[in-house]
Design a protein around this motif. Structure first.
Motif, mmCIF file in Angstrom:
data_model
loop_
_atom_site.group_PDB
_atom_site.id
_atom_site.type_symbol
_atom_site.label_atom_id
_atom_site.label_comp_id
_atom_site.label_asym_id
_atom_site.label_seq_id
_atom_site.Cartn_x
_atom_site.Cartn_y
_atom_site.Cartn_z
ATOM 1 N N ASN A 1 0.825 -1.217 0.000
ATOM 2 C CA ASN A 1 0.000 0.000 0.000
ATOM 3 C C ASN A 1 0.855 1.260 0.000
ATOM 4 O O ASN A 1 0.571 2.224 -0.710
ATOM 5 C CB ASN A 1 -0.917 0.010 1.229
ATOM 6 C CG ASN A 1 -2.316 -0.473 0.918
ATOM 7 O OD1 ASN A 1 -2.952 -0.018 -0.013
ATOM 8 N ND2 ASN A 1 -2.800 -1.422 1.696
ATOM 9 N N GLN A 2 1.900 1.281 0.832
ATOM 10 C CA GLN A 2 2.721 2.483 0.941
ATOM 11 C C GLN A 2 3.520 2.731 -0.335
ATOM 12 O O GLN A 2 3.712 3.879 -0.751
ATOM 13 C CB GLN A 2 3.671 2.364 2.136
ATOM 14 C CG GLN A 2 2.992 2.210 3.481
ATOM 15 C CD GLN A 2 2.217 3.421 3.963
ATOM 16 O OE1 GLN A 2 1.645 3.428 5.040
ATOM 17 N NE2 GLN A 2 2.171 4.466 3.170
ATOM 18 N N ALA A 3 3.983 1.661 -0.979
ATOM 19 C CA ALA A 3 4.710 1.815 -2.236
ATOM 20 C C ALA A 3 3.799 2.402 -3.312
ATOM 21 O O ALA A 3 4.201 3.278 -4.081
ATOM 22 C CB ALA A 3 5.271 0.469 -2.680
ATOM 23 N N ILE A 4 2.561 1.927 -3.340
ATOM 24 C CA ILE A 4 1.583 2.423 -4.325
ATOM 25 C C ILE A 4 1.214 3.881 -4.036
ATOM 26 O O ILE A 4 1.165 4.710 -4.945
ATOM 27 C CB ILE A 4 0.327 1.534 -4.316
ATOM 28 C CG1 ILE A 4 0.672 0.167 -4.910
ATOM 29 C CG2 ILE A 4 -0.812 2.182 -5.094
ATOM 30 C CD1 ILE A 4 -0.389 -0.881 -4.694
ATOM 31 N N ALA A 5 0.963 4.194 -2.779
ATOM 32 C CA ALA A 5 0.591 5.566 -2.413
ATOM 33 C C ALA A 5 1.699 6.542 -2.789
ATOM 34 O O ALA A 5 1.444 7.637 -3.293
ATOM 35 C CB ALA A 5 0.295 5.644 -0.924
#
Length: 333
Positions: free
Chosen positions: A106-110
């Motif tokens: 999730n954090q990589a995508i955000a």
């Protein structure tokens, strides 16, 4: 006249004194890290209670607190695809008393989706340990007349854009999966972002949205109660908890699988001694057979990797999703 030897003696005594002083200072400075923790630890989760990140975090927190001799308190800070919680931890003192239990994927995508991401796991954090994966799947309201992926695609196309689809929030994995899915099938609907599964699922159950990519962990109780219908798993393998639900690849959509990683990080500057302690205790928890069995019943797949390997995985995940987001031409201001 005898040589005057006092300066040499003074020099030797001064050197000894300095060595003792440096050793004493080093011992004093190192003592807080050696004695850590002396008070409760706050573990920030960037999504609300009830979702897979929160469930995994709470499952880890209890035995970790027991092992360290201090409580590990979960603090939910949802919003902005996880960026609110992430930023809060990045600003925290690097003393081991604030950590981040993160949805790495999730954090990589955000970070890739937001044009002005305030922080990211690579530059403002120290990797501690990978803790596992949680697969996502497509879930729909049972009123939708589709029993499999081809039928769902046909139904979506028949709506001519007149439908809503939910996600766990702007910049989340759930959001990007839905965007990529719509691109693949050539459809457009109205995206309704929520602050996590616990906020999105009630609207999906009520029929206010048509579909959602969600974690097996959060959706499973509603699937079992008949309030939601599972369509396909967005992973390389089926879930043992839903053996009759095919992967997206098995149901006709190839190369649509995601390893949804979860991990523990600490603010940049956190002592290696503290990181090593956390890593050691997390390894013990994740390799415990009873813990693994309990997690499997929630759709969570414990998987350990140490700090160094997590650092490598973090870099690889950011690179992977930056390329995917760029190719899909998706941005959030």
């Amino acid at each position: 006249m005898k040589p005057f030897n006092k300066p040499l003696s003074f020099s030797l005594n001064l050197g000894l004194a300095l060595s003792l002083a440096i050793g004493l200072v080093g011992s004093v400075l190192g003592a807080p890290d050696q004695d850590w923790p002396k008070k409760p630890i706050v573990a920030v989760v960037a999504f609300p209670a009830g979702g897979s990140t929160d469930s995994f975090a709470r499952a880890i927190a209890a035995p970790l607190g027991e092992a360290l001799g201090q409580s590990v308190i979960i603090e939910n800070k949802p919003g902005a695809g996880g960026m609110i919680g992430l930023s809060a931890v990045a600003r925290a003192a690097p003393d081991g008393y604030t950590i981040h239990i993160s949805g790495l994927t999730n954090q990589a995508i955000a970070s890739a989706l937001f044009t002005n991401a305030p922080t990211d796991l690579r530059t403002n954090f120290v990797p501690v340990a990978l803790i596992g994966t949680v697969p996502h799947l497509i879930v729909i309201n049972p009123s939708v007349p589709a029993k499999n992926l081809p039928e769902l695609i046909a139904f979506i196309k028949s709506k001519n854009g007149q439908f809503n689809y939910a996600s766990q929030g702007n910049g989340s994995l759930s959001h990007l999966e839905a965007e990529l899915f719509m691109q693949r099938i050539g459809a457009k609907g109205t995206h309704i972002p929520y602050k996590g599964s616990s906020f999105a699922l009630p609207d999906l159950i009520a029929g206010n949205t048509l579909m959602m990519f969600d974690s097996v962990t959060a959706s499973l109780p509603h699937i079992q109660s008949g309030k939601l219908r599972p369509i396909a798993i967005a992973a390389t393998e089926r879930s043992p908890l839903l053996p009759n639900v095919p992967t997206m690849g098995q149901d006709g959509m190839k190369q649509f699988d995601v390893e949804n990683y979860y991990a523990v990080y600490a603010p940049k500057g956190t002592s290696p001694i503290i990181v090593a302690k956390l890593e050691k205790e997390i390894r013990k928890i994740l390799t415990n057979p009873d813990f693994k069995a309990r997690m499997a019943n929630q759709g969570i797949q414990p998987q350990f990797a140490n700090s160094e390997k997590l650092g490598q995985l973090t870099t690889a995940e950011f690179s992977k999703w930056e390329k995917i987001v760029k190719s899909a031409n998706i941005k959030i201001d």
